[in-house]
Design an enzyme around this catalytic site. Sequence first.
Site, PDB file in Angstrom:
ATOM      1  N   LYS A   1      25.674  23.533  34.469  1.00  9.34           N
ATOM      2  CA  LYS A   1      24.840  22.409  34.944  1.00  9.34           C
ATOM      3  C   LYS A   1      24.308  22.598  36.363  1.00  9.34           C
ATOM      4  O   LYS A   1      23.488  21.815  36.828  1.00  9.34           O
ATOM      5  CB  LYS A   1      25.645  21.106  34.915  1.00  9.34           C
ATOM      6  CG  LYS A   1      26.227  20.745  33.565  1.00  9.34           C
ATOM      7  CD  LYS A   1      27.099  19.519  33.666  1.00  9.34           C
ATOM      8  CE  LYS A   1      27.871  19.267  32.384  1.00  9.34           C
ATOM      9  NZ  LYS A   1      28.894  20.299  32.144  1.00  9.34           N
TER      10      LYS A   1
ATOM     11  N   VAL B   1      24.078  17.943  29.007  1.00  4.63           N
ATOM     12  CA  VAL B   1      24.398  16.527  28.796  1.00  4.63           C
ATOM     13  C   VAL B   1      24.744  16.337  27.323  1.00  4.63           C
ATOM     14  O   VAL B   1      23.909  16.566  26.461  1.00  4.63           O
ATOM     15  CB  VAL B   1      23.214  15.605  29.169  1.00  4.63           C
ATOM     16  CG1 VAL B   1      23.589  14.142  28.948  1.00  4.63           C
ATOM     17  CG2 VAL B   1      22.765  15.835  30.606  1.00  4.63           C
TER      18      VAL B   1
ATOM     19  N   LEU C   1      25.077  17.209  21.394  1.00  8.29           N
ATOM     20  CA  LEU C   1      24.209  16.073  21.056  1.00  8.29           C
ATOM     21  C   LEU C   1      22.782  16.313  21.546  1.00  8.29           C
ATOM     22  O   LEU C   1      22.588  16.823  22.647  1.00  8.29           O
ATOM     23  CB  LEU C   1      24.756  14.789  21.684  1.00  8.29           C
ATOM     24  CG  LEU C   1      26.139  14.315  21.212  1.00  8.29           C
ATOM     25  CD1 LEU C   1      26.551  13.076  21.998  1.00  8.29           C
ATOM     26  CD2 LEU C   1      26.130  14.024  19.720  1.00  8.29           C
TER      27      LEU C   1
ATOM     28  N   GLY D   1      40.895  21.868  25.733  1.00  8.24           N
ATOM     29  CA  GLY D   1      39.579  22.412  26.064  1.00  8.24           C
ATOM     30  C   GLY D   1      38.508  21.385  26.351  1.00  8.24           C
ATOM     31  O   GLY D   1      37.316  21.701  26.345  1.00  8.24           O
TER      32      GLY D   1
ATOM     33  N   ASP E   1      30.934  15.877  37.567  1.00  3.93           N
ATOM     34  CA  ASP E   1      30.326  16.348  36.320  1.00  3.93           C
ATOM     35  C   ASP E   1      29.409  15.276  35.736  1.00  3.93           C
ATOM     36  O   ASP E   1      28.287  15.560  35.319  1.00  3.93           O
ATOM     37  CB  ASP E   1      31.423  16.733  35.322  1.00  3.93           C
ATOM     38  CG  ASP E   1      30.855  17.330  34.053  1.00  3.93           C
ATOM     39  OD1 ASP E   1      30.189  18.387  34.146  1.00  3.93           O
ATOM     40  OD2 ASP E   1      31.071  16.752  32.975  1.00  3.93           O
TER      41      ASP E   1
ATOM     42  N   LYS F   1      25.244  15.137  35.238  1.00  7.29           N
ATOM     43  CA  LYS F   1      24.585  14.779  33.975  1.00  7.29           C
ATOM     44  C   LYS F   1      23.622  13.614  34.160  1.00  7.29           C
ATOM     45  O   LYS F   1      22.508  13.615  33.626  1.00  7.29           O
ATOM     46  CB  LYS F   1      25.648  14.431  32.926  1.00  7.29           C
ATOM     47  CG  LYS F   1      26.513  15.603  32.488  1.00  7.29           C
ATOM     48  CD  LYS F   1      27.601  15.161  31.524  1.00  7.29           C
ATOM     49  CE  LYS F   1      28.461  16.341  31.080  1.00  7.29           C
ATOM     50  NZ  LYS F   1      29.549  15.934  30.173  1.00  7.29           N
TER      51      LYS F   1
ATOM     52  N   GLY G   1      34.185  19.863  23.833  1.00 10.35           N
ATOM     53  CA  GLY G   1      34.848  20.768  22.908  1.00 10.35           C
ATOM     54  C   GLY G   1      34.050  22.039  22.720  1.00 10.35           C
ATOM     55  O   GLY G   1      32.807  22.031  22.782  1.00 10.35           O
TER      56      GLY G   1
END
Length: 816
Positions: A580, A610, A614, A665, A679, A683, A798
Amino acid sequence: MRVLKFGGTSVGSAEMITNVISILQTYAKKDRVICVVSAIGGITDKLIAAGHLAKDKNENYIHNYKAIKDQHLSIIKALIPESNDTITREIKALLTELKNLLDGIYLINELSPKTSDKLTSFGELMSSLIVAEALKFNKIKATRKNSQDLIITNNKFTKADVNYMISHKAINDYFNDSKESITVLPGFISKSEYGEPTTLGRGGSDFTASIVASALKVNQLEIWTDVSGMFTSNPKLVKQAIPIKSLSYQEAMELSHFGAKVLYAPTVQPALDAKIPIVIKNTLDPEAEGTLISDDIALVNSSPVKGLSHISDIALLTLQGSGMVGIPGISKRLFETLANEKINVILITQASSEHSICFGIESADAKRAKNAIHKTFEFEISQHKIDRLIVETDLSIIALVGDNMKNHQGISGRMFSSLGKNNINIRAIAQGASERNISAVIDSNDIKKALNCLHERFFEDHIKRMNVFITGVGNVGERLIDQIRKQETYLHDNLKMTIKIVGLSNSKKMVFNEDGLDLEQWPFKLRDDGENSSLKGFLKKAVELNLRNSVFIDITASDAVANMYGDYLKHNIAVIACNKIACSSDFDLYQNLKRLSLKYNAPFLYETNVGAGLPVIDTLNNLVASGDKITSIQAVLSGSLNFIFNNFNERKNFHDTVKQAQFEGYTEPDPRIDLSGIDVARKTLILARESGIPMEVDDVTNDSFLTENNLKAKSVDDFYKTLKADEPHFQKIFQAAKQKGCRLKYVAEYKKGKSRIGLKEIAKDHPFYNLEGKDNIVMFYTQRYPKQPMIIKGAGAGADVTASGLFADIIRIGNN
């Protein structure tokens, strides 16, 4: 009667000559055969090299001579192990003559075209003697005839013009009287009308065979080489190239003119004039179909584009100036100058304004051409009516060839769009009215890339190959490679795409394979064969390979890797970022990467920044692109934090919950990146920027739930110790929410140009309340969705889902 020509590789060793004998024996059972042979493979080059060494007073010419001698005598010994005195004596006599000639060149240090022709003739003279004697040794009736007695030319040494009238008569007179089953002729060599040795140009053995075939009006001319016909492109550069079943004479001439070395271009004309079909066959695979060259319309019109070829070492020269406009005779003077210098013009293009003439020649002729043209136009240059000649080197010509292209719309567009998508700059274009040939001049460094992308476009059923370089092959990288491996068949059959991973690196090693690494054995290849890892070295290799549809994937959290994205984009290598940092660093850097992506036609995708797998960014971009406007965003963007607060309670302490998230993870290797909110801030910033807001990360208000001790921890171990010590703080937050019937969610909000992140108590009637596990949710409120937002929900952390997001980005680029 049949005419068969065998090239240098076909007679390059005793084993290969044995194959030739077998083929000739089969043919001789049915018909009389004329066998035209080239010099033994590599001998002509050695002869030329020896001549130049002798001319330069370099005594190493003797080593070349000895190598030539040893090569011929060893072949004789292997082919004719018994009673080889006669052939050995004849070859040694020729070798002695060759040695005397080289000694003479050394003494006078001069190698004229006339002497060069005599020098290079020794290759075919010796090979034809050996093949004829080997046939006799195998009890096959054969004779050898010197082609210098049959093919008569002018005295244009090194590439003589044939006197067809005299040559045809001599050929017919000889073969009308000859009764032998097989006649062996040396190719390439001829004799002038004054009895001096001449040659027909490099590749002239094909030409010899065609001249003989046309004189005798045989049914078919066969050119035997080491490949199964003419290929759709050079198979050494394009692994997917396939043999072409049929070509017209004109298509064959175009392909051979533009570098298809299987056939010498002048070969076609005598066969065309006599309407004799030419077949290209493979000595190593006699049963292979090969390529048929003819004027059979049913065969040659099967496909609009037949082949793709190229010529290297081209110089592009441009004559221009305002004094050329409307002045007759400029072109005549220019090309007369080149003709007088015996410089061959390969490509010509002229601006419609008459302001410039651009033409391509061999690079070796560029300096001589420049000097001659400056002399011709000396007056105009001095008057500033014509500029001094512009000379560009290190170029190549690429040509798309097909008789039937003119009847199919869009061939040129498809050609140039394919080159453009791969950022291959076109320096000049030439296309005849017949549209049989579309040629483009490009940088020589781009030849392999250009050939492959065009071959993929026109000959591979539109199967697009993606060449992928991955930095960071940890947990996510492993899952991505495994997903690609499992989907290979689906991608090929349904998406017409193949993904080849050609470069891999971790913090210690990096490994490359231009043809694609084995997706099952790659860990061992990286471990055992990998070189020391280097970020700059990885970039350098990716640039040097210069592969079409190249994609660099960053699966690290490294600033150093993110800072190199621009270097990849500038070399037309697409970038997919799991990292990122680049998109959430300085806004100017983010904007610059966007600009570079557009400028160099190299996609820059970062969907996994992000929401992991998805389609958050993709959906947002589609909304904006369609003209919608984002009014606000509410989101839970951290799968790791959602997992932590879904599992943390009065029975399970905060320290252990964070440990579990890291073990499974869901967090970064350093969980402080997740728990500090940085983080989520990144995003949120990325979503704001994608919405069109020029925001920096410091503009995102961060309401941290961590204690001062947590934030001051100097290491991961220290951080975990503070989590244990501050357990009452976290229990207090949990209990406050529980008493209100709420659940804790780490929420990101954007509205009216402002962003805020922090831990929120979410009531039961809110869409975020039932967000389970590691799921993310994003709600977009827009002008079109003012009350009921567009919602995207699903697993947001994940290795598997992150890898699938990266995989989706590769497919997006492939479908572009």
